[in-house]
Design a protein around this motif. Structure first.
Motif, PDB file in Angstrom:
ATOM      1  N   UNK A   1       0.832  -1.206   0.000  1.00 18.37           N
ATOM      2  CA  UNK A   1       0.000   0.000   0.000  1.00 18.37           C
ATOM      3  C   UNK A   1       0.868   1.259   0.000  1.00 18.37           C
ATOM      4  N   UNK A   2       1.878   1.282   0.843  1.00 15.18           N
ATOM      5  CA  UNK A   2       2.760   2.442   0.931  1.00 15.18           C
ATOM      6  C   UNK A   2       3.461   2.707  -0.403  1.00 15.18           C
ATOM      7  N   UNK A   3       3.859   1.641  -1.077  1.00 16.54           N
ATOM      8  CA  UNK A   3       4.651   1.783  -2.303  1.00 16.54           C
ATOM      9  C   UNK A   3       3.795   2.022  -3.535  1.00 16.54           C
ATOM     10  N   UNK A   4       2.634   1.351  -3.612  1.00 11.92           N
ATOM     11  CA  UNK A   4       1.868   1.339  -4.862  1.00 11.92           C
ATOM     12  C   UNK A   4       0.419   1.781  -4.736  1.00 11.92           C
ATOM     13  N   UNK A   5      -0.046   2.060  -3.517  1.00 10.69           N
ATOM     14  CA  UNK A   5      -1.438   2.446  -3.345  1.00 10.69           C
ATOM     15  C   UNK A   5      -2.382   1.260  -3.453  1.00 10.69           C
ATOM     16  N   UNK A   6      -3.670   1.541  -3.356  1.00  8.18           N
ATOM     17  CA  UNK A   6      -4.679   0.482  -3.379  1.00  8.18           C
ATOM     18  C   UNK A   6      -4.658  -0.295  -4.688  1.00  8.18           C
ATOM     19  N   UNK A   7      -4.406   0.394  -5.792  1.00  9.53           N
ATOM     20  CA  UNK A   7      -4.403  -0.287  -7.099  1.00  9.53           C
ATOM     21  C   UNK A   7      -3.282  -1.314  -7.218  1.00  9.53           C
ATOM     22  N   UNK A   8      -2.263  -1.172  -6.388  1.00  9.51           N
ATOM     23  CA  UNK A   8      -1.159  -2.130  -6.431  1.00  9.51           C
ATOM     24  C   UNK A   8      -1.311  -3.279  -5.452  1.00  9.51           C
ATOM     25  N   UNK A   9      -2.434  -3.302  -4.745  1.00  5.98           N
ATOM     26  CA  UNK A   9      -2.661  -4.360  -3.761  1.00  5.98           C
ATOM     27  C   UNK A   9      -3.665  -5.370  -4.279  1.00  5.98           C
ATOM     28  N   UNK A  10      -3.273  -6.610  -4.296  1.00  7.27           N
ATOM     29  CA  UNK A  10      -4.166  -7.713  -4.657  1.00  7.27           C
ATOM     30  C   UNK A  10      -3.623  -8.978  -4.019  1.00  7.27           C
ATOM     31  N   UNK A  11      -4.427 -10.021  -4.024  1.00  5.69           N
ATOM     32  CA  UNK A  11      -3.956 -11.307  -3.494  1.00  5.69           C
ATOM     33  C   UNK A  11      -2.721 -11.758  -4.259  1.00  5.69           C
ATOM     34  N   UNK A  12      -2.730 -11.536  -5.563  1.00  2.00           N
ATOM     35  CA  UNK A  12      -1.600 -11.984  -6.392  1.00  2.00           C
ATOM     36  C   UNK A  12      -0.331 -11.183  -6.091  1.00  2.00           C
ATOM     37  N   UNK A  13      -0.436  -9.853  -6.021  1.00  2.00           N
ATOM     38  CA  UNK A  13       0.763  -9.052  -5.749  1.00  2.00           C
ATOM     39  C   UNK A  13       1.277  -9.291  -4.331  1.00  2.00           C
ATOM     40  N   UNK A  14       0.349  -9.530  -3.411  1.00  2.00           N
ATOM     41  CA  UNK A  14       0.754  -9.817  -2.036  1.00  2.00           C
ATOM     42  C   UNK A  14       1.468 -11.162  -1.960  1.00  2.00           C
ATOM     43  N   UNK A  15       0.969 -12.155  -2.688  1.00  2.00           N
ATOM     44  CA  UNK A  15       1.619 -13.466  -2.713  1.00  2.00           C
ATOM     45  C   UNK A  15       3.028 -13.360  -3.297  1.00  2.00           C
ATOM     46  N   UNK A  16       3.173 -12.579  -4.353  1.00  2.00           N
ATOM     47  CA  UNK A  16       4.492 -12.373  -4.948  1.00  2.00           C
ATOM     48  C   UNK A  16       5.441 -11.733  -3.946  1.00  2.00           C
ATOM     49  N   UNK A  17       4.925 -10.735  -3.218  1.00  2.91           N
ATOM     50  CA  UNK A  17       5.735 -10.050  -2.209  1.00  2.91           C
ATOM     51  C   UNK A  17       6.199 -11.017  -1.130  1.00  2.91           C
ATOM     52  N   UNK A  18       5.331 -11.950  -0.777  1.00  3.66           N
ATOM     53  CA  UNK A  18       5.624 -12.904   0.293  1.00  3.66           C
ATOM     54  C   UNK A  18       6.359 -14.142  -0.212  1.00  3.66           C
ATOM     55  N   UNK A  19       6.435 -14.296  -1.522  1.00  6.08           N
ATOM     56  CA  UNK A  19       7.109 -15.457  -2.089  1.00  6.08           C
ATOM     57  C   UNK A  19       6.335 -16.744  -1.915  1.00  6.08           C
ATOM     58  N   UNK A  20       5.013 -16.660  -2.018  1.00  5.02           N
ATOM     59  CA  UNK A  20       4.180 -17.855  -1.881  1.00  5.02           C
ATOM     60  C   UNK A  20       3.143 -17.879  -3.004  1.00  5.02           C
ATOM     61  N   UNK A  21       2.404 -18.956  -3.100  1.00  3.44           N
ATOM     62  CA  UNK A  21       1.343 -19.065  -4.096  1.00  3.44           C
ATOM     63  C   UNK A  21       0.116 -18.296  -3.626  1.00  3.44           C
ATOM     64  N   UNK A  22      -0.631 -17.679  -4.536  1.00  3.11           N
ATOM     65  CA  UNK A  22      -1.837 -16.953  -4.133  1.00  3.11           C
ATOM     66  C   UNK A  22      -2.790 -17.783  -3.285  1.00  3.11           C
ATOM     67  N   UNK A  23      -2.930 -19.063  -3.627  1.00  2.53           N
ATOM     68  CA  UNK A  23      -3.863 -19.916  -2.887  1.00  2.53           C
ATOM     69  C   UNK A  23      -3.456 -20.070  -1.427  1.00  2.53           C
ATOM     70  N   UNK A  24      -2.157 -19.929  -1.141  1.00  7.15           N
ATOM     71  CA  UNK A  24      -1.692 -20.039   0.238  1.00  7.15           C
ATOM     72  C   UNK A  24      -2.323 -18.976   1.123  1.00  7.15           C
ATOM     73  N   UNK A  25      -2.514 -17.782   0.567  1.00  3.18           N
ATOM     74  CA  UNK A  25      -3.055 -16.677   1.349  1.00  3.18           C
ATOM     75  C   UNK A  25      -4.494 -16.914   1.777  1.00  3.18           C
ATOM     76  N   UNK A  26      -5.210 -17.721   1.008  1.00  2.00           N
ATOM     77  CA  UNK A  26      -6.612 -17.971   1.353  1.00  2.00           C
ATOM     78  C   UNK A  26      -6.752 -18.808   2.624  1.00  2.00           C
ATOM     79  N   UNK A  27      -5.644 -19.359   3.100  1.00  2.44           N
ATOM     80  CA  UNK A  27      -5.679 -20.034   4.403  1.00  2.44           C
ATOM     81  C   UNK A  27      -5.740 -19.022   5.551  1.00  2.44           C
ATOM     82  N   UNK A  28      -5.461 -17.743   5.236  1.00  2.11           N
ATOM     83  CA  UNK A  28      -5.417 -16.692   6.250  1.00  2.11           C
ATOM     84  C   UNK A  28      -6.519 -15.654   6.054  1.00  2.11           C
ATOM     85  N   UNK A  29      -6.770 -15.297   4.801  1.00  2.51           N
ATOM     86  CA  UNK A  29      -7.847 -14.344   4.481  1.00  2.51           C
ATOM     87  C   UNK A  29      -8.689 -14.959   3.371  1.00  2.51           C
TER      88      UNK A  29
END
Length: 209
Positions: free
Chosen positions: A20-48
């Protein structure tokens, strides 16, 4: 090769706020967050489970640590000053959280708690619930608006332009057409975001009384 450590909610919060700080709301998605964390997008659905849950998680994280003054402590003005400044400082650290704050505020337990505290403090000066609503809207607008607005500074500017360059540009305008705009460049050079927020809040508090 070692196995990747299991993610925590704190990992997701920190990475999400960084995006959010770097790219704003438009830069935030499950996919971009997964890339940032180095995991698969589906992994995040275990948390959100949804994007909505992610938004609320980040709002809660951005506002974490804001304490509400005891209901019987000080005057209503001092309660508003303490709480509003604490809220502004938290939002000011992550101003790109504002769109999420506005769209998810009724779903955030922290926003509801802080709103209730503000409204409780406004019982004293406001004659009825309609006046209290208007005062609440005004205080909230100063908190959120100033946190987002100070990204651009106190005078109109071009995205990416340094404050000093903006001020220099304004000072070179036609003084017959823009005397008031030129006049505020002096204070703008010396002012800070916090100073301007406190001054704006005082104007609202005085208006309530």
């Amino acid at each position: 090769m070692g196995r990747r450590a299991k993610l925590t909610l704190a990992d997701i919060e920190n990475a999400g706020l960084t995006l959010l700080d770097e790219n704003g709301v438009n830069g935030l998605s499950i996919r971009t967050l997964a890339t940032k964390l180095g995991c698969a997008p589906m992994t995040l659905y275990n948390y959100v489970a949804t994007r909505e849950e992610l938004d609320i998680l980040l709002v809660e994280c951005a506002l974490r640590g804001i304490a509400t003054p005891p209901a019987d402590s000080g005057t209503w003005e001092s309660q508003i000053r303490i709480l509003a400044l604490d809220m502004w400082e938290h939002i000011h650290r992550h101003p790109n959280i504002v769109p999420l704050l506005l769209t998810r505020r009724s779903q955030s337990a922290t926003v509801l708690r802080l709103s209730e505290a503000l409204l409780h403090s406004l019982r004293v000066p406001c004659a009825d619930n309609r006046q209290r609503l208007h005062a609440f809207r005004a205080v909230s607008a100063v908190i959120i608006g100033m946190a987002q607005n100070d990204l651009a500074g106190p005078i109109p500017s071009t995205v990416g332009q340094a404050k000093s360059d903006t001020i220099a540009h304004i000072q070179q305008l036609d003084p017959d057409r823009y005397p008031a705009l030129i006049a505020i460049t002096g204070p703008a050079e010396e002012s800070s975001a916090k100073e301007e927020f406190i001054a704006a809040l005082e104007i609202v508090i005085h208006g309530i009384t």
